[in-house]
Every structure is written in structure tokens, then in C-alpha cells.
Design a protein around this motif. Sequence first.
Motif, PDB file in Angstrom:
ATOM      1  N   LEU A   1      13.645  -1.691  -2.490  1.00 48.17           N
ATOM      2  CA  LEU A   1      13.724  -0.277  -3.636  1.00 48.17           C
ATOM      3  C   LEU A   1      14.411   0.816  -3.619  1.00 48.17           C
ATOM      4  CD1 LEU A   1      14.168  -1.179  -7.124  1.00 48.17           C
ATOM      5  CD2 LEU A   1      11.634  -0.475  -7.112  1.00 48.17           C
ATOM      6  N   ALA A   2      13.650   1.694  -2.405  1.00 45.74           N
ATOM      7  CA  ALA A   2      13.907   2.777  -2.061  1.00 45.74           C
ATOM      8  C   ALA A   2      15.661   2.616  -1.897  1.00 45.74           C
ATOM      9  CB  ALA A   2      12.884   2.617  -0.932  1.00 45.74           C
ATOM     10  N   ASP A   3      15.857   1.077  -0.566  1.00 50.49           N
ATOM     11  CA  ASP A   3      16.639   1.281  -0.439  1.00 50.49           C
ATOM     12  C   ASP A   3      18.220   1.137  -0.718  1.00 50.49           C
ATOM     13  OD1 ASP A   3      16.337   1.806   2.835  1.00 50.49           O
ATOM     14  OD2 ASP A   3      16.808  -0.056   3.200  1.00 50.49           O
ATOM     15  N   ILE A   4      17.723   0.532  -2.271  1.00 54.32           N
ATOM     16  CA  ILE A   4      18.956  -0.284  -2.866  1.00 54.32           C
ATOM     17  C   ILE A   4      19.209   1.082  -4.183  1.00 54.32           C
ATOM     18  CG2 ILE A   4      18.671  -2.647  -2.719  1.00 54.32           C
ATOM     19  CD1 ILE A   4      17.228  -2.708  -5.317  1.00 54.32           C
ATOM     20  N   GLN A   5      18.124   1.877  -4.231  1.00 53.15           N
ATOM     21  CA  GLN A   5      18.908   3.334  -4.972  1.00 53.15           C
ATOM     22  C   GLN A   5      19.505   4.028  -4.718  1.00 53.15           C
ATOM     23  OE1 GLN A   5      17.199   3.284  -7.628  1.00 53.15           O
ATOM     24  NE2 GLN A   5      15.289   1.969  -8.070  1.00 53.15           N
TER      25      GLN A   5
END
Lengths: 243, 191
Positions: A61-65
Amino acid sequence: MNNHPEIPANDFYEIERYLLKEMTTQEQEDFEKKLSEDKTLTDSVNSTRLLILGVQEASLLADIQHFHNTLTQPQQQTPAKVFPLKKWLAAAAVIIAVAAGAFLLLGKNSNERLFAKYYKADPGLITAMSASDNYTFDRAMIDYKTGDYNAALQAWKTLLPAKPANDTLNYFIGTAYLALDKTGEAITHLQKVAGSYQSYFMQDACWYLGLAWLKRGQVQEAIGWIEKSGHPQKDALLQQLKK
Amino acid sequence: MQQDNLIEQTGSREMINAIKANDATALQMLYCNNYPKVESYILNNHGAREQVKDIYQEAFIAMWRNIQLNKFNPESDSALQGYLFRIAKNKWIDHLRSDARLNIVPLEDNGEESGDINGALNNDESEYVLMVRNNFKHLGERCRDLITKFYYNRQSLRQIAEFFNWTEATAKNNKYRCLQQLRELIKNTKS
């Protein structure tokens, strides 16, 4: 879900080795035998499996943000936001371009009108995460994204001799040529990618290749390539081409 | 044609392997290339631009999860992209259905494959994973970094120890302690 027992460190390490598939075949068989006989161990394994999945998803999720932030930048025309005066100038330029385009379209044939209707330059790649040895490519990508296709081409073409079959390079050289209305050169480079099923750019290359042939008035050739593309407007364009 | 299919499947397997390895470039390309199609669908189906991001990101995570758990093995890259789109579409349809005020019948609602797409975990398991995700951000920065490096970036304990200037044993102990902290946070959330 209440079955999340306390797991002592040594038990945890063993469970983790099992879940991450780091056990030997014999160790795995022994562990699975133990698992079939021990309800608490089963609960511990399931709980750890979900815990690991959850932390992986949190990291994803951090990556896709981050992906999302880079995705929205080109759509928002970032340079225009920084300089309001440029924003107005850009808007005026767009209006003039649209007016001029509308005037010119009256004189164009139907293939060129269709090209103008469906062609939108590929927005380019996000460059923030690239390794330092890709500096030349990334720098040129910034030129490409700001519409300086000549500068982008000049840089990318210096990289081509070392990597003549590179799909990313050929794809963007092709799309840059197409943006400059040089359909012959565009076709040469896009064809190298459109025939490569292993390339991530294959379907997009087919779309632009089809548009390049359309611009040259070769409708049947255009249809063949557009059919292979996965573009959202593929069906709409094909319908008009097959009329 | 069979050879073409084989080549396409090979490319698809590479993509799946890249997703399983959390390869940032592959994930980023997949994310960015498919966003416009989902955005267009939602905007054409009573949605607003600000709703697209949440729906798409949940769909992306669901796709990633099903690939990690071997619940989905696409035969081509286009099948993978179609799968991502269908998950997003189903999530949007579920959203429309859940909002009784809207009383809207979504376009192209044929209810396809929703069970299969959402079925990797049962409700309790999904709820627990969500709690892990929500509590992860409350861990200290060093713990988040350590856990991400090990479980997401698949770095070895040796690499992690070098990065933090620890011994491997310390890295291993700290990883366990960080996960224990996370379990405690979750327990406190539930109680």
C-alpha cells in the motif's frame, strides 16, 4: 477470528521457515505431521500467515501510494501549476491550437481526422525510481513528458546502438517520432515492440503502430495492428475504420 | 498460433513472478497502465474522480493477494489486466449497491466472478489482515523499515543487519520483537 495464540520466539522462527518455504523436504514433512496433530500449532501457523500477509499488504500500500502520486503528476500538467502565467499562456496556446486544428481538419481526409480524434501521445514513464545508470534515459523521459520530443529522441538514439532490441527504448523512440509526425520512423521502431509478446509495451505499440499506418492512409494495415492492441478506444476506432 | 500463445504465457509467467517478488517496476507499470481504464469505468458509472483511487487501490491489493496465494494464474498479460479491471468493477458495483441512497443499477452489471475474485480469504481472515494493515502504520519507523525489508523486499537477515549495522542475531530478534509489538497493537484494537 480469535485464534491468535501467543507464539514463543523459537516456535515463531520454525513457523516462519515453514511459511517462507525455507525448510528441507524432510523438515517440511515432519512439521506438517506435527501440524496435523496440534491444534494450537495450526492456529499459530494460520495467525502468522495472516500477519505476514498483512505486513506485506501494508508495504504494498505504501508503494502504490507512491505510484499514484507519480501517476497524477503528468495528468495535472505540473509545470503549469508552478507558474500561473505559463498556465494562462498554455491555455491560450491550447485554444489557438484547437482553433487552428479545427480549421485544418476541415481540409483533411477522413483518415487524418480519425487519427486526430484518437491519437493522444503516450504520457511516458515515471522516472523517479530509476537506477543511476539509466540517467540518460530518465533525463530524456523528462524532455519527452514536457513535449520536447526532439531532445528526447536525440538522447535515446545515443543509447540505441548498445541496446538495439530494447523494447522500452524502441517503444518511446517510436512514440516520440509519431508525436513529431514522422510516421515512417515511428513504424520502424514500434514494429520491433509490437511483434514481441514478451514486451510490456506490446499492446500499446500495436495501438500507436495502427495509428501511424492510419495517418499514412493504410487502413487495412492499421486495422490489423489496432485489433492486436488493448486500448480502451480500440473497438470504437475499429468500428469507424470498418464502415 | 500455439507458439504465440506459448510466448505470451512465458511473458505472463515472468510478470507473475515479478509481482510475487514485489518488483517495483512491474507493479508500478501494472498500476499506472491500468488506472485510466478503471477511472473511465467509474466516472461513466455514477462515480467521482476522488472515489477512483480507493476502489482501484483495493482492487490492486486484491489482485496482488490472489496472485501471492496462487488463487489466480493468468494465461496472458491481457488476462491479468482484465482480471484487475474486473475486480475493480466488482468493487465499484458493490459500492453502488451498498449505498441505498443511490438506488442505481450499474452499467454492465452481470455479477461475473465476484465470488472467485474475493474468495482468497474468509471474512475473519480478511478482517485480521485489514487490522494488521491498519496497525502497521502505528509501529515505529525502524520496525516498519525492518519488517518491510524482510517480508516485502525479501532482503536477507544479513543484508538487513548490514544496513542497520547490527549482527544477524540482533536483526532476527528485533524482527520478532517488532512483530510482537504489532500483535499487541492488534490485540488492543480488538479489545
